[in-house]
Design a protein around this motif. Structure first.
Motif, PDB file in Angstrom:
ATOM      1  N   VAL A 212       0.853  -1.186   0.000  1.00 30.99           N
ATOM      2  CA  VAL A 212       0.000   0.000   0.000  1.00 30.99           C
ATOM      3  C   VAL A 212       0.889   1.236   0.000  1.00 30.99           C
ATOM      4  CG1 VAL A 212      -1.475   1.364   1.529  1.00 30.99           C
ATOM      5  CG2 VAL A 212      -1.975  -1.033   1.173  1.00 30.99           C
ATOM      6  N   GLU A 213       0.458   2.256  -0.718  1.00 34.30           N
ATOM      7  CA  GLU A 213       1.224   3.508  -0.745  1.00 34.30           C
ATOM      8  C   GLU A 213       0.411   4.626  -0.090  1.00 34.30           C
ATOM      9  OE1 GLU A 213       3.905   4.820  -4.158  1.00 34.30           O
ATOM     10  OE2 GLU A 213       2.099   6.019  -4.504  1.00 34.30           O
ATOM     11  N   PRO A 341      -6.579  -3.388   1.374  1.00 35.25           N
ATOM     12  CA  PRO A 341      -7.333  -2.154   1.090  1.00 35.25           C
ATOM     13  C   PRO A 341      -7.544  -1.291   2.335  1.00 35.25           C
ATOM     14  CG  PRO A 341      -8.382  -4.055   0.027  1.00 35.25           C
ATOM     15  CD  PRO A 341      -7.316  -4.603   0.937  1.00 35.25           C
ATOM     16  N   ALA A 342      -7.843  -1.920   3.461  1.00 32.99           N
ATOM     17  CA  ALA A 342      -8.085  -1.161   4.698  1.00 32.99           C
ATOM     18  C   ALA A 342      -6.804  -0.519   5.218  1.00 32.99           C
ATOM     19  CB  ALA A 342      -8.671  -2.081   5.760  1.00 32.99           C
ATOM     20  N   ALA A 343      -5.674  -1.154   4.934  1.00 30.43           N
ATOM     21  CA  ALA A 343      -4.410  -0.689   5.512  1.00 30.43           C
ATOM     22  C   ALA A 343      -4.042   0.717   5.050  1.00 30.43           C
ATOM     23  CB  ALA A 343      -3.291  -1.672   5.172  1.00 30.43           C
ATOM     24  N   GLY A 344      -4.487   1.101   3.858  1.00 27.40           N
ATOM     25  CA  GLY A 344      -4.172   2.438   3.354  1.00 27.40           C
ATOM     26  C   GLY A 344      -4.666   3.531   4.295  1.00 27.40           C
ATOM     27  N   VAL A 345      -5.856   3.320   4.835  1.00 30.35           N
ATOM     28  CA  VAL A 345      -6.445   4.327   5.728  1.00 30.35           C
ATOM     29  C   VAL A 345      -5.618   4.407   7.023  1.00 30.35           C
ATOM     30  CG1 VAL A 345      -8.583   5.039   6.868  1.00 30.35           C
ATOM     31  CG2 VAL A 345      -8.685   3.768   4.705  1.00 30.35           C
ATOM     32  N   ILE A 346      -5.086   3.267   7.435  1.00 29.03           N
ATOM     33  CA  ILE A 346      -4.254   3.251   8.652  1.00 29.03           C
ATOM     34  C   ILE A 346      -2.901   3.925   8.366  1.00 29.03           C
ATOM     35  CG2 ILE A 346      -3.320   1.789  10.493  1.00 29.03           C
ATOM     36  CD1 ILE A 346      -5.378  -0.383   9.461  1.00 29.03           C
TER      37      ILE A 346
END
Ligand SMILES: Cc1cc2nc3c(=O)[nH]c(=O)nc-3n(C[C@H](O)[C@H](O)[C@H](O)COP(=O)(O)O)c2cc1C
Length: 389
Positions: A212-213, A341-346
């Motif tokens: 993730v970026e 996908p969720a990790a981007g928000v984190i």
């Protein structure tokens, strides 16, 4: 100057957060924080838990009439799932026999945690090691984003890779497409294949990781410092990002790829004034990812994290029992298949937390008026020395 603590077990009553250091006079609402909490819950590959929860952080203290008071901000995020765990996670002693988890799961804190804390049950370890805690961090990130909005910073993230599928990121990222994509990926063709790969993994009782970026725009020159190891902004970002559950690698800017290039192709040439379009220092490239010498250099911050595949497998891995040491299949508990996908928000949240801290160190202030006055005065001094008014 900015600190926070989170508390809460995955299936406990909820997550409690105290944030100290945000100046008075910042407008802040539960609705603002709720936006990112909602974004964290989405994404193809997540488990049933996300359908149970509808995360919302209740502001318990530190805000009056929509503005921060300068006092600690307390937040509470309720766990709806708690209703299903009132015996297993009861606060008071309980008469019933609660089954212990002893089938250790590789890839989790189960073995190291139970040995370290001297438990005969994995439950007390897995409850806190769970990535449910990232909901608390995203709430803190929301507060920090609101603070940094006042300085013009913006936060984005997108999925670069899931399993073997890599997105084409050569074009400019369409951020609306990212938010609409089930895997938060701007490359629609790759996104389709990512969804199929997640389905394949789920059907095989397996899990997937990925890359993730995160990007931060509008960052002023001068956050962080070169003078001491623990003040370097790149070091602080790396620590914050590495602390996200499942993360096994962090890159800043060109990262590992820079090692295959020569110096003349890597370093970001500083352009002369006549070529600037923004009225401020500009570069030809941004391989540094927005930090040089541990200080933000005025370019966008670009970070990437590598997430290992989820460790709880429906088709359990061979393992050993905590009590006997004998061979047994690892414990399985309802779980996500892919959280990339969720990790981007984190990632956005952790960047916001680090940058809010460095901004407070640089600009200080007890009220936002003072903080922003300091910021504006500083901004006037960041151009070429002979041209300052
Ligand atoms: C958003 C998010 C959700 C996660 N959900 C799960 C899950 O449902 N099941 C699981 O086994 N691991 C999940 N993880 C990963 C574990 O929390 C993590 O692998 C574990 O705590 C061990 O920590 P480590 O991987 O950082 O060493 C998730 C991670 C993130 C970032």
């Amino acid at each position: 100057m900015l600190r926070f603590l989170t508390s809460g077990e995955s299936h406990g009553k909820g997550l409690t957060i105290v944030i100290e250091g945000i100046p008075a006079g910042l407008s802040l609402s539960e609705d603002f924080i709720a936006v990112d909490l909602g974004r964290r819950q989405k994404g193809y590959g997540r488990g049933r838990r996300q359908r149970i929860e509808q995360d919302r952080a209740e502001i318990m203290a530190g805000v009056r009439h929509g503005e921060t008071l300068g006092s600690p901000i307390a937040l509470f995020v309720q766990n709806r799932d708690w209703a299903n765990w009132t015996d297993a996670m009861a606060i008071e002693p309980i008469d019933k026999e609660i089954e212990k988890v002893t089938r250790l799961r590789p890839g989790h804190a189960d073995l190291a945690g139970t040995v370290k804390y001297d438990f005969d049950d994995v439950r007390p370890i897995l409850e806190r090691a769970s990535a449910r805690e990232t909901a608390a961090r995203v709430a803190v990130g929301g507060v920090c984003k609101r603070f940094l909005e006042e300085f013009g910073l913006g936060f984005r993230s997108h999925t670069v890779q899931i399993g073997e599928i890599t997105a084409d990121v050569s074009e400019e990222i369409n951020w609306d497409a990212v938010e609409e994509s089930p895997v938060r990926c701007a490359d629609a063709a790759a996104a389709e294949r990512m969804v199929a790969a997640i389905d394949d993994a789920r059907n095989a009782g397996d899990t997937l990781g990925g890359v993730v970026e995160g990007r931060v725009t509008g960052v002023p020159i001068g956050l962080g410092s070169h003078i001491q190891w623990d003040r370097k902004v790149d070091g602080r970002l790396a620590q914050a990002l590495m602390s996200i559950h499942s993360v096994k690698g962090v890159e800043i800017g060109g990262g590992f790829a820079l090692t295959r290039m020569t110096g003349s192709h890597v370093h970001d040439v500083i352009l002369p004034r006549e070529r600037w379009t923004s009225g401020m220092w500009e570069r030809e490239t941004n391989n540094a990812g927005g930090t040089e010498g541990g200080i933000t250099d005025g370019q966008d911050i670009i970070v990437r994290i590598a997430l290992k595949p989820i460790a709880t497998l429906p088709r359990s891995l061979p393992s050993a029992d905590l009590r006997t040491g004998e061979e047994i299949a690892a414990h399985y508990e309802r779980s996500d298949v892919c959280v990339v996908p969720a990790a981007g928000v984190i990632v956005e949240a952790m960047c916001a937390i680090v940058l809010a801290g460095t901004a407070l160190e640089k600009f200080g202030g007890d009220h936002m008026r003072e903080t922003l006055r300091n910021f504006r005065t500083y901004q006037e001094t960041t151009g070429p020395r002979d041209l300052r008014e």
